[in-house]
Design a protein around this motif. Structure first.
Motif, PDB file in Angstrom:
ATOM      1  N   VAL A 195       0.792  -1.237   0.000  1.00  0.00           N
ATOM      2  CA  VAL A 195       0.000   0.000   0.000  1.00  0.00           C
ATOM      3  C   VAL A 195       0.825   1.289   0.000  1.00  0.00           C
ATOM      4  O   VAL A 195       0.382   2.312  -0.505  1.00  0.00           O
ATOM      5  CB  VAL A 195      -1.013   0.038   1.183  1.00  0.00           C
ATOM      6  N   VAL A 196       2.006   1.252   0.569  1.00  0.00           N
ATOM      7  CA  VAL A 196       2.849   2.456   0.607  1.00  0.00           C
ATOM      8  C   VAL A 196       4.094   2.168  -0.222  1.00  0.00           C
ATOM      9  O   VAL A 196       4.864   1.263   0.097  1.00  0.00           O
ATOM     10  CB  VAL A 196       3.237   2.856   2.045  1.00  0.00           C
ATOM     11  N   HIS A 197       4.284   2.946  -1.283  1.00  0.00           N
ATOM     12  CA  HIS A 197       5.305   2.615  -2.277  1.00  0.00           C
ATOM     13  C   HIS A 197       6.612   3.362  -2.056  1.00  0.00           C
ATOM     14  O   HIS A 197       7.367   3.565  -2.999  1.00  0.00           O
ATOM     15  CB  HIS A 197       4.749   2.864  -3.683  1.00  0.00           C
ATOM     16  N   LYS A 219      -6.486   7.604   2.768  1.00  0.00           N
ATOM     17  CA  LYS A 219      -7.570   8.173   1.952  1.00  0.00           C
ATOM     18  C   LYS A 219      -7.044   8.849   0.690  1.00  0.00           C
ATOM     19  O   LYS A 219      -7.620   8.736  -0.388  1.00  0.00           O
ATOM     20  CB  LYS A 219      -8.381   9.186   2.774  1.00  0.00           C
ATOM     21  N   THR A 220      -5.927   9.573   0.844  1.00  0.00           N
ATOM     22  CA  THR A 220      -5.354  10.295  -0.300  1.00  0.00           C
ATOM     23  C   THR A 220      -4.176   9.547  -0.915  1.00  0.00           C
ATOM     24  O   THR A 220      -3.706   9.904  -1.993  1.00  0.00           O
ATOM     25  CB  THR A 220      -4.839  11.682   0.149  1.00  0.00           C
ATOM     26  N   ASN A 221      -3.700   8.527  -0.183  1.00  0.00           N
ATOM     27  CA  ASN A 221      -2.512   7.754  -0.574  1.00  0.00           C
ATOM     28  C   ASN A 221      -1.250   8.615  -0.640  1.00  0.00           C
ATOM     29  O   ASN A 221      -0.288   8.284  -1.322  1.00  0.00           O
ATOM     30  CB  ASN A 221      -2.731   7.026  -1.907  1.00  0.00           C
ATOM     31  N   LEU A 231      -1.003   6.643   9.114  1.00  0.00           N
ATOM     32  CA  LEU A 231       0.030   5.738   9.606  1.00  0.00           C
ATOM     33  C   LEU A 231       1.351   6.486   9.665  1.00  0.00           C
ATOM     34  O   LEU A 231       1.832   7.006   8.650  1.00  0.00           O
ATOM     35  CB  LEU A 231       0.159   4.527   8.675  1.00  0.00           C
ATOM     36  N   LEU A 232       1.933   6.534  10.856  1.00  0.00           N
ATOM     37  CA  LEU A 232       3.275   7.092  11.031  1.00  0.00           C
ATOM     38  C   LEU A 232       4.286   5.970  10.857  1.00  0.00           C
ATOM     39  O   LEU A 232       4.013   4.828  11.226  1.00  0.00           O
ATOM     40  CB  LEU A 232       3.448   7.610  12.456  1.00  0.00           C
TER      41      LEU A 232
END
Length: 299
Positions: free
Chosen positions: A9-11, A45-47, A29-30
């Motif tokens: 999910v986080v690139h 929500k905004t990625n 998420l920190l």
């Protein structure tokens, strides 16, 4: 039984992604990139990922009751003001060990920040031995050293009844348990709870779920394992498409999602080509268990 789903999910390409913390208020998420020297905040929500660069390797970040965050930065406990990107030192440790840095940290149920140190890595998971210690930062900004002779101070958390403290010194290849006095923050009676098997990798970050079980991210093992602290047995393994899984936390609605950080540290180009998602963050759904909200530093 719901089926487990793993999504990238986080690139980000974190060198050493670590210390994931769900911030319920912001629904973000920190996490940190230790040697990339930044604190990041991802909005599902905004990625979008917003990051703040800092002036030293950053081992961990935690929420702070008074606003902003508390961080373990270099060999300093510091506060981080997200609005103006400034840090201010609260306390310094290991002043006699210029080659040391903080690693993983977490806030206990009474709002104290526990974080441990290690020597700077010679190469991934290779360090000068016995250089680290585990410290506690209290709300009044005093610091206590709990013990020393640590190789790589890593994952930590508490039992649901707050009577047990769980801790990982990575190169012991074990998860340890201590008796915990939540009133004084004193730890005692150290014992091995779970010894990792050869193929499981190196125990790294850790979190607790709402059933009191432990989840341990295994560096170079490409997995997160679930351990029952009552029996000392592994009860579940979740495997990933990357080797260097570093830490985990629960987040999202009702803390029903797990987020897992990873690292690219030490990977050559061939390895990076084989594992293009390395350094990113994965979300696991369908585990069938929720987490508990993180505690906030009281000082």
């Amino acid at each position: 039984m719901t089926s487990i789903k793993i999504e990238h999910v986080v690139h980000e390409k974190c060198r050493i992604g670590e210390s994931p913390v769900w911030e319920e208020k912001e629904e973000t998420l920190l996490f940190v990139d230790i040697t990339g020297q930044k604190v990041c905040r991802w909005n599902p929500k905004t990625n979008q990922v917003v990051s703040v660069s800092v002036d030293a390797p950053i081992g961990s970040v935690a929420l702070r009751k008074s606003g902003g965050y508390v961080v373990a930065l270099g060999t300093r406990f510091a506060s981080l003001n997200w609005e103006d990107h400034s840090t201010s030192t609260i306390a310094t440790v290991d002043e006699d060990k210029p080659n040391n840095r903080f690693n993983d940290g977490k806030v206990d149920p009474q709002g104290r920040f526990f974080a441990g140190t290690m020597s700077q890595e010679i190469r991934p998971a290779v360090v000068e031995r016995n250089q680290g210690s585990l410290f506690t930062l209290f709300a009044n900004h005093s610091v206590v050293k709990n013990f020393d002779q640590v190789d790589i101070s890593n994952g930590l958390d508490w039992s649901l009844d707050h009577k047990t403290f769980f801790y990982i010194d990575s190169l012991s290849y074990a998860v340890d348990a201590f008796d915990y006095d939540v009133n004084t923050a004193k730890i005692s009676n150290r014992r091995h709870l779970y010894k990792l098997e050869k193929d499981e990798g190196i125990p790294d970050g850790m979190c607790t779920d709402a059933e009191g079980k432990l989840w341990v991210a295994c560096y170079s093992g490409g997995r997160v394992i679930r351990i029952d602290p009552e029996t000392g047995k592994r009860i579940q393994t979740v495997k990933f498409p990357v080797d260097n899984t570093t830490s985990c936390c629960f987040g999202g609605k009702d803390y029903s999602e797990m987020y897992v950080t990873t690292a690219t540290n030490g990977m050559d180009e061939a390895k990076l080509a084989q594992q293009p998602q390395a350094g990113g963050i994965f979300k696991i759904t369908g585990l069938g268990v929720n987490g508990i909200p993180p505690y906030s530093f009281a000082g």
